[in-house]
Design a protein around this motif. Structure first.
Motif, PDB file in Angstrom:
ATOM      1  N   CYS A1037       0.857  -1.192   0.000  1.00 32.99           N
ATOM      2  CA  CYS A1037       0.000   0.000   0.000  1.00 32.99           C
ATOM      3  C   CYS A1037       0.890   1.237   0.000  1.00 32.99           C
ATOM      4  CB  CYS A1037      -0.854  -0.074   1.263  1.00 32.99           C
ATOM      5  SG  CYS A1037      -1.793   1.388   1.568  1.00 32.99           S
ATOM      6  N   ASP A1050      -2.968   0.411  -4.072  1.00 31.26           N
ATOM      7  CA  ASP A1050      -2.253  -0.855  -3.975  1.00 31.26           C
ATOM      8  C   ASP A1050      -1.329  -0.893  -5.182  1.00 31.26           C
ATOM      9  OD1 ASP A1050      -1.437  -3.496  -4.455  1.00 31.26           O
ATOM     10  OD2 ASP A1050      -3.108  -4.266  -3.267  1.00 31.26           O
ATOM     11  N   ALA A1100      -7.650   2.201   3.755  1.00 29.52           N
ATOM     12  CA  ALA A1100      -7.215   1.207   2.773  1.00 29.52           C
ATOM     13  C   ALA A1100      -7.761  -0.178   3.048  1.00 29.52           C
ATOM     14  CB  ALA A1100      -5.692   1.148   2.716  1.00 29.52           C
TER      15      ALA A1100
END
Length: 1334
Positions: A1037, A1050, A1100
């Motif tokens: 990430c 990503d 995320a």
């Protein structure tokens, strides 16, 4: 290079690397993972407690109606011969019929008196209908609302009829006369209990219910139709509250076995032990107990109510067993009604369980109303048989040889069973059967200690266990035990009471009534008690004094305040925290306690806790000082001085690192504001005036979000608003159309957190800063107005506030509140906005009839002298110093106050020039709380009823209730993260193994040497111009920040994971990011150029990002376009965060304590542009805007901590990096492209390399000895340690070879040879070493 997806499935890891992972990662501390960061600060939802008896009852009168007609058997039952004869253990044929009748009556009364000695007993022997009527009506008359018992023995009359009649006699006993149950109900009334000992008794129960139903219908008819004939008659009593016990079903006859008494049912109900022993001897199994005969049973020594004798012990065991069976089989509410409400009813029902067991063995089924589930097969009866067996087997030797009686092991065994349940059971299981027995055991001194210990362990399982124990009836027992002086019981009782009060605080009244508080006061004062027990004692006392005046008085007399003050400096943090909360509660709205505190200078002793290392303790101290000044009593000069003193002490916490503390601070200051409302109204008016007369320069063109130039004084308009720290916004749009989406957004009316789905933005209409404009319905002072007031008011910096002459205390507290209204943590700013607006509202309402005088004469205080508290430095260029800025979370959106009756358009407030301001000395000192100012009631007639109070005296943060949750939750259970089998632990282990692999595999690549770095592995257009990029150290990430939002990508899959708004005002920008706890549960820290730090979690992944905490890392930061903004460096090993930037200090924050631990002066006139630290050597290296590189040793004092200054660079230092090895060098690079290597101990550089000029960004790879430079000339050059260029990157792959834009930021991955590049054309790309290496 294998990426994560493959790593996860590779075979088991070798031992060596597991050990390596264990070594490093397990030892690293975690930041911001405490309960206060992961939970909402609020109390638990109170469970409705049903254990308290709403209506305790007594059976006060007993009617014993015996229809025996001795010697004459009724015609409808043919008796066997021989037949059961005994009535109340007397053979009626052994004496004359009349004498027999009287003796039996007297005996029955004695049997009942064993259970309820205080009732009025009336016998009615072989009565007529009139006698029964007279008896019942007189008993009901005397009993009033209490319960009456009607005992009917019908052995000498025919069986009850299906029409609902029982039989009595005529005057001369020539006839049986029927008596209708309907009449009996009328005479007996309710509440009543009926016992029927006769054949076919079930018929009576059925008829009784039918008649009761009929009465209910009659009552309804009479209620609906008053002219109905039924309504003219006296109303029949309702029979809802009646209980019946009958000897057998409607079709059954009583047993006639000659070995049994004729009134077997009555014997079971009134002499249970005697009949139980006889029945035991009649069973075949009794032959196993040699030498026991029916005669011997009569000789059992002892008294029923003496538990030390054999008979008493059997009775006690019998009580425990029947109680336990009932508790386990009956529904809770029925158990409460039958077994806890009335002593006599409880005894009869316990004995009824025995009757069911014995009579069923003779084909008779006793009936009750309300019906009970069958209990005769319950396993606990076997324990009873065993206890009887053990007791009877000793009898022959006790009676014949006089040996000592061995006590039954029953209670010890049941406690063991309970212990097994506690230690072996799983989380979700049925409650333990033995709970009622534990209760009985508390009566015995022998087992009491063990029982209390087990009970404590049971209560520790959680609130459900406490509720269960209370419903069993534990309360009176543990209340009574507080009178015991046994020291060994103290820790156990304190623990048990802490558990009870954490779940049900209403017990405070019972404790004070029984003087129970004295017990806990003595525990608290006992210095030999371990700290944890004193903590529980002070928690209990804090509950006793919580909003309960009687409790406050009792504890004040018990010397609670002096006791607490002695323990304020205890090393145990939880004790310090609760001592402070307890103090805050005892003087909350209770003036005698406040004056007692003043005499003991409590407030001064509490000041030391304001700098406590534990945030919760600081919080509790702020709470205590807040309630100390928040009393509504009349004020004297002395108390006003104290209030001012406390206020100025509290003001120092304005930049505390913990939002929990700052929230409590707002509430504490709001108490002060309510207290001195008139003075604050005056100050508010002056600030409002100043803000209006100050013109803000028109902002430059900031419409294009890509424009990275923040404008100084433009009013802050929110772009995206995170509603609160728990529900953040996931923006599914790019930065370009965010501004567009603002136009058509809904206003979240309820003010609660809106439900967010990706792309659902919610914000409130940005209010114009004109006061009370009709379109801004929510607040008089919008966030912009407040922010402008804070930024432009011509006052000295907040840091020089402390210690100024007191007549402007109000001005300073107002400025503290302005500062808090711009707090980066939304909950803090929301609270402060409420307080400010409440005063602004009242001030403008009050000011309408008056005129305003020129603002200059309002506060004639001595000029504020800068003190050593702050390190404020005047900015170059002679501009006036700004108040310390922490503007952030744009709080236009705050829950609306509940009262909504204000007029649609508020009259605009237009002050007349040269008028009169309400001067503070015009207000009498002892103002009432919400008084509207001097003599102006008349003019306020047009005000709508109940104006909007944003702030009530009861403003609270939920801190105390949240802290109390600790005692309600399991304390003895090992926490999940220490449980080797838990999910949390497994996940952590997995992450640490992943980290080890990343470290090992990347080391393999970097050690082989990287010869090129231009393989583009990722490219995407970012929603905003990238200003900071940061690789996650271990997963795939990458975080990319633009001016005020963060995007997560990503880089392996090439997809966007998240995009959310950071919450900083629009004139500020994000200038630094760090991953905290990167090795485990990652958090993201963002720093903005106004000095605010925010920490996010849940990014995320599929959850909404949440703000964990936020605080003002640097106070005197000025957001400027050309400055370095804020720079940070994070040290995971120590949990220290170094912050600096456009200030003259390096400020070090301890994230564990959430407080500033050190300010290191840089000794330079320019800003700090780069920070790098090494925990092993305690060194900090700072690169500065004037080209100097300065080395500090943080172990030394502020004057001698700068150990080295290198002045070899001629211009702005872009990056200064300190290598982490023990003899690591300093590498620094300036805008001119000269890279210099320094050895920290030598004064001159040991190596210099020249790279490209005009650097805009640079990063150094910590492992691979590479550095990358990005320049304005739109290319990136990557160099190795010798200064050789290994790659030049000018064009993007694909995209028709498009030229790279001007480089805005660069970052290397901490381990892999990856370089992330962000440029002004919005593109974000990542380059790596060539494929064959990976």
């Amino acid at each position: 290079m294998k990426m994560d997806s493959e790593l996860l499935h590779s075979p088991a890891v070798g031992l060596a690397e597991e050990e390596e992972a264990d070594m490093n990662d397990w030892k690293l501390p975690l930041a911001f993972m405490k309960k206060r960061h992961s939970e909402k600060i609020e109390g638990s939802k109170a469970l409705a407690q049903s254990w308290r008896m709403k209506d305790r009852m007594k059976t006060v009168s007993v009617a014993l109606v015996l229809c025996l007609n001795v010697g004459v058997d009724p015609p409808d039952v043919v008796k066997t011969s021989p037949c059961a004869r005994l009535e109340c253990w007397i053979d009626p044929l052994s004496m004359s019929p009349q004498k027999a009748l009287e003796t039996i009556g007297a005996n029955l009364q004695k049997q009942y008196e064993n259970w309820q000695p205080r009732a009025r007993y009336k016998q009615s022997l072989d009565p007529t209908v009139d006698e029964v009527k007279k008896l019942c009506t007189s008993l009901r008359r005397n009993a009033k609302e209490e319960r009456v018992l009607f005992h009917y023995n019908g052995h000498g009359v025919p069986r009850p009829t299906v029409n609902g009649e029982i039989w009595v006699f005529n005057k001369n006993y020539t006839q049986y006369i029927p008596l209708s149950i309907y009449d009996l109900q009328t005479w007996m009334g309710s509440p009543s209990i009926f016992v029927y000992d006769c054949s076919n008794a079930g018929i009576i129960v059925k008829s009784f219910k039918q008649f009761a139903l009929q009465r209910e219908q009659e009552l309804e008819v009479a209620a609906i139709n008053p002219s109905h004939p039924l309504a003219q008659m006296p109303l029949p009593p309702s029979m809802k509250n009646c209980i019946q016990l009958a000897a057998c079903e409607a079709s059954e006859l009583l047993p006639m076995n000659p070995d049994l008494p004729a009134d077997l049912f009555t014997s079971c109900l009134t002499t249970p032990i005697k009949i139980a022993l006889r029945w035991f001897c009649m069973q075949k199994s009794a032959k196993l107990v040699p030498g026991v005969t029916l005669d011997l049973i009569e000789k059992i020594p002892g008294r029923l109510n003496d538990r030390r004798t054999p008979l008493g012990e059997l009775n006690w065991i019998f009580t425990a067993i029947t109680d336990t069976i009932a508790w386990n089989v009956l529904p809770r509410d029925l158990f409460q009604k039958l077994f806890r409400q009335d002593l006599l009813v409880a005894s009869l029902f316990r004995n009824f369980l025995l009757a069911e067991r014995i009579m069923r063995s003779y084909n008779c089924t006793p009936v009750s109303s309300p019906r009970l589930p069958p209990t005769y097969m319950h396993a606990m009866w076997q324990a009873w048989d065993l206890a009887v067996d053990i007791c009877l087997s000793q009898l022959p030797t006790i009676i014949e040889e006089g040996t000592a009686f061995r006590h039954s092991p029953f209670f010890a065994e049941q406690l063991t069973a309970f212990q097994v349940w506690l230690t072996m059971g799983v989380e979700n299981r049925n409650p333990p059967e033995q709970l009622p027995i534990v209760l009985q055991v508390l009566l015995s001194q022998v087992h009491r200690l063990r029982a209390l210990d087990l009970l404590g362990r049971f209560l520790d399982l959680g609130p459900w266990a406490v509720s269960l124990a209370l419903s069993v009836g534990i309360f009176p027992y543990v209340l009574k035990l507080l009178q015991s002086s046994a020291r060994e019981l103290r820790p156990l009782l304190v623990f048990i009471w802490a558990k009870i009060l954490a779940v049900d605080s209403s017990c405070q009244a019972d404790l004070v009534k029984d003087n129970g508080h004295k017990y806990f006061l003595s525990v608290l004062a006992d210095s030999y008690m371990p700290a944890e027990h004193r903590t529980m004692a002070v928690f209990i006392l804090a509950v006793i004094v919580n909003s309960y005046n009687t409790g406050q008085e009792a504890c004040l007399q018990g010397n609670l305040i002096a006791n607490c003050l002695e323990q304020l400096s205890d090393p145990h943090p939880l004790l310090r925290q609760w001592v402070a909360i307890c103090l805050g509660r005892i003087w909350q709205n209770f003036d005698p306690a406040r004056w007692c505190g003043v005499r003991d200078s409590a407030h001064e002793k509490l000041y030391t806790l304001l700098s406590d290392p534990i945030p919760e303790v600081r919080c509790a101290a702020v709470f205590a000082l807040g309630t100390f000044v928040g009393n509504s009593a009349e004020r004297t000069d002395h108390s006003t001085t104290i209030d001012h003193n406390v206020a100025m002490m509290l003001a120092q916490l304005i930049n505390d690192g913990s939002p929990v503390v700052r929230k409590e601070l707002v509430v504490a200051l709001s108490h002060l504001v309510v207290q001195y409302e008139s003075n604050f109204c005056t100050v508010a008016l002056q600030f409002i005036e100043e803000e209006k007369n100050y013109t803000v320069p028109s902002p430059a063109n900031t419409a294009e979000p890509g424009n990275l130039t923040p404008v100084r004084d433009s009013p802050a308009i929110p772009r995206l608003r995170s509603v609160n720290s728990y529900t953040n916004i996931r923006a599914a749009t790019t930065a370009r159309n965010l501004n567009k989406s603002l136009q058509n957004l809904n206003l979240n009316e309820e003010g609660g957190p809106a439900a967010f789905s990706p792309g659902n933005l919610s914000t409130s209409s940005s209010a114009s800063s004109t006061l009370g404009s009709p379109d801004n319905d929510e607040y008089i002072l919008s966030f912009e107005t407040i922010d402008k007031m804070r930024r432009v008011s011509s006052y000295s910096s907040l840091n020089s506030l402390i210690g100024v002459s007191f007549n402007s205390v109000y001005t300073q507290i107002w400025r503290v509140l302005l500062h808090l209204a711009a707090d980066p943590f939304p909950e803090v700013s929301d609270l402060a906005m409420k307080v400010l607006n409440s005063i602004a509202y009242k001030a403008t309402m009050n000011a309408r009839p008056q005129r305003i005088l020129d603002s200059g004469s309002l506060t004639q205080s001595a000029p504020a002298s800068p003190t050593s508290k702050g390190t404020h430095i005047h900015q170059a260029g002679g501009s006036p110093p700004m108040p310390s800025t922490s503007s952030s979370s744009l709080t236009n959106e705050v829950p609306k106050p509940p009262t909504r009756e204000q007029p649609a358009t508020r009259p605009p407030y237009t002050p007349t020039l040269g008028g009169q301001a309400p001067h503070s000395h015009q207000f009498p000192r002892t103002r009432k709380m919400f008084d509207k100012g001097p003599e102006q009631a008349a003019e306020d007639g047009d005000e709508p009823g109940g104006h909007r109070n944003y702030i009530s005296p009861a403003l609270q943060t939920g801190l105390c209730d949240w802290s109390a949750k600790y005692f309600a939750q399991p304390v003895m259970k090992i926490p999940e993260e220490h449980d080797l089998e838990s999910q949390v632990r497994m996940e952590r282990q997995w992450r640490f193994l992943r980290n080890t692999r990343v470290r090992r595999q990347s080391r393999g690549i970097t050690q082989r040497g990287v010869s090129r770095l231009d393989d583009q592995i990722f490219i995407n257009r970012n929603p905003g111009v990238p200003s900071v990029v940061k690789f996650h150290p271990f997963n795939t990430c990458i975080a990319v920040a633009d001016k005020d939002s963060i995007c997560f990508w990503d880089w392996e899959k090439g997809e966007r994971l998240d995009y959310f708004y950071n919450g900083n005002p629009r004139y500020t920008r994000i200038t630094a990011m760090e991953y905290l706890n990167g090795h485990d549960c990652s958090l993201l820290l963002t720093a903005t150029d106004d000095g605010a730090l925010r920490i996010w979690k849940n990014f995320a992944d599929q959850k909404n990002p949440e703000m964990v905490t936020a605080w003002q890392g640097l106070s005197d930061m000025l957001p400027t376009t050309r400055g370095a903004g804020m720079v940070v460096d994070w040290e995971q090993e120590t949990g220290l965060l170094m912050t600096s930037g456009d200030v003259r200090v390096i400020r070090i924050w301890d994230t564990d304590r959430e407080m500033k631990v050190q300010d290191i002066p840089t000794g330079a006139d320019s800003c700090v542009t780069s920070l790098s630290c090494d925990s092993q050597r305690s060194l900090i290296v700072a690169g500065l805007g004037d080209g100097s590189v300065r080395v500090f040793d943080r172990r030394m004092g502020p004057n001698e901590c700068r150990v080295m200054t290198y002045r070899e660079h001629g211009a702005w230092v872009v990056k200064a990096h300190l290598q982490k090895e023990t003899d690591g060098h300093i590498i620094s690079v300036s805008v001119n492209g000269d890279v210099r290597f320094f050895e920290p101990r030598s004064p001159d550089s040991i190596n210099v390399l020249q790279t490209v000029k005009g650097l805009t960004a640079l990063d150094i790879h910590p492992q691979a000895n590479l550095f990358a430079c990005g320049s304005m000339n739109q290319f990136i050059a990557v160099y190795n340690a010798n200064g050789d260029v290994i790659s030049n990157i000018k064009y993007y792959d694909g995209f028709m070879g498009q030229r790279i834009g001007a480089i805005s930021c660069l970052a290397f991955h901490p381990y892999w040879p990856h370089l992330a590049v962000g440029s002004n054309d919005y593109y974000m790309s990542i380059y790596s070493a060539e494929k064959r290496l990976r």
